[in-house]
Design a protein around this motif. Structure first.
Motif, PDB file in Angstrom:
ATOM      1  N   PRO A 146      28.230  45.045 -50.937  1.00  0.00           N
ATOM      2  CA  PRO A 146      26.889  44.975 -51.527  1.00  0.00           C
ATOM      3  C   PRO A 146      26.275  43.587 -51.467  1.00  0.00           C
ATOM      4  O   PRO A 146      25.054  43.451 -51.294  1.00  0.00           O
ATOM      5  CB  PRO A 146      27.116  45.417 -52.979  1.00  0.00           C
ATOM      6  CG  PRO A 146      28.386  46.192 -52.952  1.00  0.00           C
ATOM      7  CD  PRO A 146      29.220  45.532 -51.901  1.00  0.00           C
ATOM      8  N   LEU A 188      22.946  42.911 -49.484  1.00  0.00           N
ATOM      9  CA  LEU A 188      21.825  42.408 -50.288  1.00  0.00           C
ATOM     10  C   LEU A 188      21.251  41.142 -49.668  1.00  0.00           C
ATOM     11  O   LEU A 188      20.023  40.980 -49.570  1.00  0.00           O
ATOM     12  CB  LEU A 188      22.295  42.137 -51.714  1.00  0.00           C
ATOM     13  CG  LEU A 188      21.227  41.703 -52.717  1.00  0.00           C
ATOM     14  CD1 LEU A 188      20.159  42.778 -52.855  1.00  0.00           C
ATOM     15  CD2 LEU A 188      21.864  41.416 -54.075  1.00  0.00           C
ATOM     16  N   VAL A 191      22.919  49.777 -50.764  1.00  0.00           N
ATOM     17  CA  VAL A 191      23.336  48.663 -51.620  1.00  0.00           C
ATOM     18  C   VAL A 191      23.786  49.183 -52.975  1.00  0.00           C
ATOM     19  O   VAL A 191      24.879  48.872 -53.458  1.00  0.00           O
ATOM     20  CB  VAL A 191      22.184  47.653 -51.810  1.00  0.00           C
ATOM     21  CG1 VAL A 191      22.625  46.490 -52.691  1.00  0.00           C
ATOM     22  CG2 VAL A 191      21.694  47.138 -50.466  1.00  0.00           C
TER      23      VAL A 191
END
Length: 327
Positions: A24, A28, A298
């Motif tokens: 993630p 991101l 995400v």
């Protein structure tokens, strides 16, 4: 792998755990870069479908005949999970879109996420949550095999209310970038097992890199709408994912499955192959429709890691009084 089977992690499992934890953050960072400088990544769009094929080939490499044997030995939990997957998430996508009043393109994108098979990261998250990992692999495999047929039909039924959907083209694309790579990966694993065993620890990182590039390509193509409707899409994704966990767990509990299987079913239902959704939406719908899939990529890893940590802590707290009672 049951909650009682806590043997030391293999190199593959350690690599997968680190990858799913960092995934993630990497995705991101890539998404932020794509929003701030979308022109930098305009050439990546052509790579989306080939990269999805690479991810699914990697999934095929991780599968063995033993994984499919579970379907014959314990068909009921697998059927419950797969039926819940293809009933709960598509209808939730439609319901959330209606409740939030999403614009047509975004509503179609949310629904498409719900119509896709289970996410490839769900197996690792199920392991971290002390769920039934063998069941998780079986559910992901079956839902992926069914995707070329069920995903386009469900998308046509629900998302077709918002915009034209070419179900035949979507089905053919899923066949090409999902089912065929998985089958090729299975064949390579069968004929070259020693080579594949050496490659397994690197596969999670290849998948992470590929999905990150997919998300960058999707986000850079819809950067404008992020500033106007980003919070609305985020709310839709959080609701879709969270309700998927809850209803998946509830379905497994309703049919009397044990705790480990309930956790696995919740994770399988709540976590989607959102990279596939983003790629399909970008190709067959609009760039805006791909945004929910990118954000879901995400969010479901963050939420999956969080729910796994919660269940592990819950198990550990339950063990302490039990051990004290034996003393």
């Amino acid at each position: 792998m049951s909650t009682q089977n806590r043997h030391p992690q293999t190199a593959e499992e350690r690599s997968a755990r680190i990858a799913v934890t960092l995934f993630p953050l990497l995705i991101l960072a890539g998404g932020v870069a794509a929003v701030l400088t979308p022109g930098t990544f305009t050439g990546l769009g052509a790579l989306v479908n080939p990269l999805l094929g690479v991810i699914m080939f990697g999934m095929g490499l991780t599968l063995t005949p033993v994984d499919f044997a579970l379907i014959g030995k314990r068909p009921i939990p697998v059927v419950i999970g797969v039926v819940a997957q293809y009933m709960i998430m598509p209808l939730l996508g439609w319901g959330v879109s209606m409740a939030l009043g999403l614009p047509p393109a975004l509503a179609a994108g949310v629904i498409l996420v719900g119509c896709c098979p289970g996410g490839t990261a769900s197996n690792v998250v199920s392991y971290l949550a002390r769920g039934d990992v063998a069941l998780s692999v079986a559910m992901t495999s079956v839902s992926t095999i069914l995707a070329p047929f069920l995903t386009p039909l469900l998308t046509l039924w629900l998302a077709g209310r918002y915009m034209p959907v070419d179900a035949a083209a979507i089905g053919l694309s899923i066949l090409q970038i999902v089912l065929i790579p998985v089958l090729v990966g299975l064949a390579v694993r069968y004929f070259l097992p020693r080579l594949v065993e050496r490659l397994l620890p690197a596969l999670p990182w290849i998948s992470v890199a590929a999905i990150t590039v997919v998300v960058i390509a999707v986000v850079s193509g819809s950067a404008g709408i992020i500033f106007s409707a980003g919070l609305l899409v985020f709310a839709a994704v959080v609701l879709h994912n969270g309700l998927g966990y809850a209803l998946g767990y509830g379905a497994a509990r309703l049919f009397g499955l044990p705790t480990a299987a309930r956790r696995t079913t919740a994770i399988e239902v709540g976590m989607q192959n959102s990279g596939l959704a983003a790629g399909l939406a970008r190709t067959y719908l609009t760039p805006e429709a791909a945004l929910p899939g990118a954000i879901f990529s995400v969010w479901h890893n963050l939420s999956g890691a969080a729910i796994a940590a919660y269940w592990r802590r819950r198990d550990d707290r339950a063990v302490v009084p039990e051990e004290l009672g034996r003393r």
